[in-house]
Structures are given as structure tokens and as C-alpha cells.
Scaffold this motif. Sequence first.
Motif, PDB file in Angstrom:
ATOM      1  N   GLY A   1      44.044 -32.547 -13.071  1.00 29.06           N
ATOM      2  CA  GLY A   1      43.776 -32.993 -14.430  1.00 29.06           C
ATOM      3  C   GLY A   1      43.696 -31.903 -15.485  1.00 29.06           C
ATOM      4  N   LYS A   2      44.264 -30.733 -15.211  1.00 26.08           N
ATOM      5  CA  LYS A   2      44.166 -29.622 -16.162  1.00 26.08           C
ATOM      6  C   LYS A   2      44.876 -29.937 -17.484  1.00 26.08           C
ATOM      7  CE  LYS A   2      46.023 -26.517 -13.477  1.00 26.08           C
ATOM      8  NZ  LYS A   2      46.383 -27.464 -12.379  1.00 26.08           N
ATOM      9  N   THR A   3      46.129 -30.378 -17.390  1.00 19.20           N
ATOM     10  CA  THR A   3      46.887 -30.699 -18.606  1.00 19.20           C
ATOM     11  C   THR A   3      46.307 -31.933 -19.297  1.00 19.20           C
ATOM     12  OG1 THR A   3      48.924 -29.701 -17.745  1.00 19.20           O
ATOM     13  CG2 THR A   3      49.158 -31.309 -19.519  1.00 19.20           C
ATOM     14  N   THR A   4      45.845 -32.902 -18.503  1.00 15.75           N
ATOM     15  CA  THR A   4      45.195 -34.080 -19.086  1.00 15.75           C
ATOM     16  C   THR A   4      43.966 -33.673 -19.882  1.00 15.75           C
ATOM     17  OG1 THR A   4      45.944 -35.537 -17.303  1.00 15.75           O
ATOM     18  CG2 THR A   4      44.021 -36.253 -18.551  1.00 15.75           C
ATOM     19  N   LEU A   5      43.205 -32.736 -19.355  1.00 12.01           N
ATOM     20  CA  LEU A   5      42.023 -32.250 -20.070  1.00 12.01           C
ATOM     21  C   LEU A   5      42.415 -31.616 -21.395  1.00 12.01           C
ATOM     22  CD1 LEU A   5      39.030 -31.609 -20.285  1.00 12.01           C
ATOM     23  CD2 LEU A   5      39.427 -29.562 -18.875  1.00 12.01           C
TER      24      LEU A   5
ATOM     25  N   ASN B   1      41.303 -14.123 -15.413  1.00 13.50           N
ATOM     26  CA  ASN B   1      40.195 -13.172 -15.333  1.00 13.50           C
ATOM     27  C   ASN B   1      39.971 -12.399 -16.622  1.00 13.50           C
ATOM     28  OD1 ASN B   1      39.403 -13.725 -12.681  1.00 13.50           O
ATOM     29  ND2 ASN B   1      40.986 -12.392 -11.826  1.00 13.50           N
ATOM     30  N   ARG B   2      40.906 -12.465 -17.553  1.00 16.41           N
ATOM     31  CA  ARG B   2      40.727 -11.784 -18.832  1.00 16.41           C
ATOM     32  C   ARG B   2      39.977 -12.660 -19.840  1.00 16.41           C
ATOM     33  NH1 ARG B   2      46.458  -8.892 -20.034  1.00 16.41           N
ATOM     34  NH2 ARG B   2      45.330  -8.207 -21.907  1.00 16.41           N
ATOM     35  N   HIS B   3      39.685 -13.885 -19.455  1.00 15.54           N
ATOM     36  CA  HIS B   3      38.851 -14.755 -20.281  1.00 15.54           C
ATOM     37  C   HIS B   3      37.376 -14.522 -19.944  1.00 15.54           C
ATOM     38  CE1 HIS B   3      42.798 -16.579 -20.710  1.00 15.54           C
ATOM     39  NE2 HIS B   3      42.336 -17.375 -21.665  1.00 15.54           N
ATOM     40  N   GLU B   4      36.501 -14.996 -20.816  1.00 13.60           N
ATOM     41  CA  GLU B   4      35.063 -14.797 -20.603  1.00 13.60           C
ATOM     42  C   GLU B   4      34.509 -15.703 -19.515  1.00 13.60           C
ATOM     43  OE1 GLU B   4      33.532 -13.662 -25.080  1.00 13.60           O
ATOM     44  OE2 GLU B   4      33.990 -15.754 -24.645  1.00 13.60           O
ATOM     45  N   LYS B   5      35.088 -16.879 -19.378  1.00 17.66           N
ATOM     46  CA  LYS B   5      34.576 -17.873 -18.447  1.00 17.66           C
ATOM     47  C   LYS B   5      35.748 -18.570 -17.765  1.00 17.66           C
ATOM     48  CE  LYS B   5      31.332 -20.426 -20.139  1.00 17.66           C
ATOM     49  NZ  LYS B   5      30.651 -21.487 -20.928  1.00 17.66           N
ATOM     50  N   ILE B   6      35.596 -18.868 -16.478  1.00 16.30           N
ATOM     51  CA  ILE B   6      36.626 -19.590 -15.732  1.00 16.30           C
ATOM     52  C   ILE B   6      36.025 -20.891 -15.205  1.00 16.30           C
ATOM     53  CG2 ILE B   6      38.201 -19.560 -13.770  1.00 16.30           C
ATOM     54  CD1 ILE B   6      38.295 -16.542 -13.948  1.00 16.30           C
ATOM     55  N   ILE B   7      36.703 -22.004 -15.487  1.00 17.48           N
ATOM     56  CA  ILE B   7      36.281 -23.310 -14.994  1.00 17.48           C
ATOM     57  C   ILE B   7      37.256 -23.751 -13.915  1.00 17.48           C
ATOM     58  CG2 ILE B   7      35.983 -25.741 -15.589  1.00 17.48           C
ATOM     59  CD1 ILE B   7      35.148 -24.836 -18.384  1.00 17.48           C
ATOM     60  N   HIS B   8      36.732 -24.042 -12.732  1.00 15.12           N
ATOM     61  CA  HIS B   8      37.563 -24.485 -11.613  1.00 15.12           C
ATOM     62  C   HIS B   8      37.503 -26.013 -11.548  1.00 15.12           C
ATOM     63  CE1 HIS B   8      38.119 -20.454  -9.743  1.00 15.12           C
ATOM     64  NE2 HIS B   8      36.971 -20.211 -10.345  1.00 15.12           N
ATOM     65  N   LEU B   9      38.651 -26.659 -11.745  1.00 24.01           N
ATOM     66  CA  LEU B   9      38.713 -28.113 -11.619  1.00 24.01           C
ATOM     67  C   LEU B   9      39.061 -28.478 -10.178  1.00 24.01           C
ATOM     68  CD1 LEU B   9      40.552 -29.541 -14.777  1.00 24.01           C
ATOM     69  CD2 LEU B   9      38.115 -29.392 -14.323  1.00 24.01           C
ATOM     70  N   GLU B  10      38.351 -29.468  -9.669  1.00 21.72           N
ATOM     71  CA  GLU B  10      38.613 -29.949  -8.313  1.00 21.72           C
ATOM     72  C   GLU B  10      38.641 -31.465  -8.308  1.00 21.72           C
ATOM     73  OE1 GLU B  10      35.642 -28.330  -5.784  1.00 21.72           O
ATOM     74  OE2 GLU B  10      36.353 -26.255  -5.938  1.00 21.72           O
ATOM     75  N   ARG B  11      39.413 -32.027  -7.395  1.00 24.88           N
ATOM     76  CA  ARG B  11      39.480 -33.466  -7.245  1.00 24.88           C
ATOM     77  C   ARG B  11      38.249 -33.943  -6.479  1.00 24.88           C
ATOM     78  NH1 ARG B  11      43.920 -36.638  -6.553  1.00 24.88           N
ATOM     79  NH2 ARG B  11      44.793 -35.403  -8.262  1.00 24.88           N
ATOM     80  N   ARG B  12      37.537 -34.904  -7.066  1.00 25.67           N
ATOM     81  CA  ARG B  12      36.376 -35.477  -6.397  1.00 25.67           C
ATOM     82  C   ARG B  12      36.804 -36.720  -5.638  1.00 25.67           C
ATOM     83  NH1 ARG B  12      31.130 -35.089 -10.453  1.00 25.67           N
ATOM     84  NH2 ARG B  12      31.343 -32.881 -10.978  1.00 25.67           N
ATOM     85  N   MET B  13      36.449 -36.777  -4.379  1.00 26.52           N
ATOM     86  CA  MET B  13      36.856 -37.897  -3.519  1.00 26.52           C
ATOM     87  C   MET B  13      35.830 -39.028  -3.622  1.00 26.52           C
ATOM     88  SD  MET B  13      39.604 -36.561  -2.536  1.00 26.52           S
ATOM     89  CE  MET B  13      40.127 -37.799  -1.356  1.00 26.52           C
TER      90      MET B  13
END
Length: 221
Positions: free
Chosen positions: A46-50, A209-221
Motif C-alpha cells: 500500500g505504499k503508492t496508495t498511501l 537512510n538519508r531521510h530523518e525517519k523510515i516507516i516500514h509498511l507491512e501487510r496485516r493478516m
Amino acid sequence: MTKIIDLIIQEKVYKSKKSRLSILNDFKLEVNSGERIAIVGKSGVGKTTLLNILGLIDRNYNGSYTLFGSKTNDLNLSQLAEWRNQKIGFVLQESALINSLTIEENIKLPLLYAKSGENCKLKDFESIINAIGIESILKKKPLECSGGEKSRAVFARAVIMKPQLILCDEPTASLDGDNKERIITLLFKMNQEFNTTIITVTHDLEVANRHEKIIHLERRM
């Protein structure tokens, strides 16, 4: 810091005759002005959807979204269009360039829609063009350009209005090392000089890694 994004998504659903796909379940995002955030995750989470939801393109989800202090559900179509043109810059995977226009005309298109073309400072346009190295293709049409050239043109169009928020979908995917560095350098320069908020979807961990914060999206089952 001023919070400019307060997004809550209970669920985003894609339906077809044979299936139902639910993504971004119970997802929450708060972003302050001037932050640099990278979004990473496997394909299909859902990265592009977000990004489409953040950019007011996709409003078909269960949840709430406050942007720049306003509830987006309260915005009419005219206001949505104005915000997408003047306050939000989109750097998309697909070029989305108009083939009948030259690269220069494509880049300056947001200025025309904003009815501010006459007030455009030539030095601002030239500084962006020079920074990403596309002076030689300004008079070409998109079909005469390479994928990398079109990607840089899309980037120039996204930042020409100096928006408060820039949403990037794999902005360096089709670029070589030198041009990738040009894009990232200009992006972060805008962040520093104008307090522009940057949200980038990427599979490139070096870019993330050059951004201040990284958000990891995962599929929730």
C-alpha cells in the motif's frame, strides 16, 4: 514544530467480482512541518496508495485526514484541485507528462493553472533546470526523451511551485548515480531552505537512510 499531517486509516479496500483486498489497516501517521520521511515495504502493501491518499487523489477509504490544519473531508473539489496544484508536489513513477507539450511547457504547467505564470521568476525556473541538468531537453517533446530525462522533468514540475509538501514515488528508480544525487540534493535543499516536508516511497535503502525517519509498511493478516 507544527503538525501538518494527521492521518488515520481504519481500512482501504480494493474490490473486484472475485476478491476483496484490504490494506493499510489501522494505519496512523503524524508528520510535522519540515520532516523528511521515507516509506519502505514489499510490493503490494500500500505504499503508492498511501501517497495517493496523502496527496488528496484517493479519498475512498475508511478513516480521517487532517492536512495543514484542515479536515480534508470539508474541502470542495475546487479547493482540492488548488491544494494539489499549489501546496502539494507530486513526483510520480509514471511520467504523466503531456506528449503534445515541450518539456519546458510541461514543467511550467502548474504556473499556468495557478494563473501566476506572469509572476514566475525566471531565475527560479532556471535554478531548478540547472540543478538537475535538463537544459538541453527543454524544447523536446516527452516522446523524444529517455526515461531518466522524463523523470527529471517530472521532478522539476513537482517543485516549480515550491510546495509545502512533496510526495515522491520511487523518484530515483530510473536514474543513474549522478542524476540520483542531483535529485536528492535539490529535494533536501528545498527541505532546508523552505521547510518543505518530504515523504518518499522508495526501495532504495541508501535513499531511505538519508531521510530523518523510515516507516516500514507491512501487510496485516
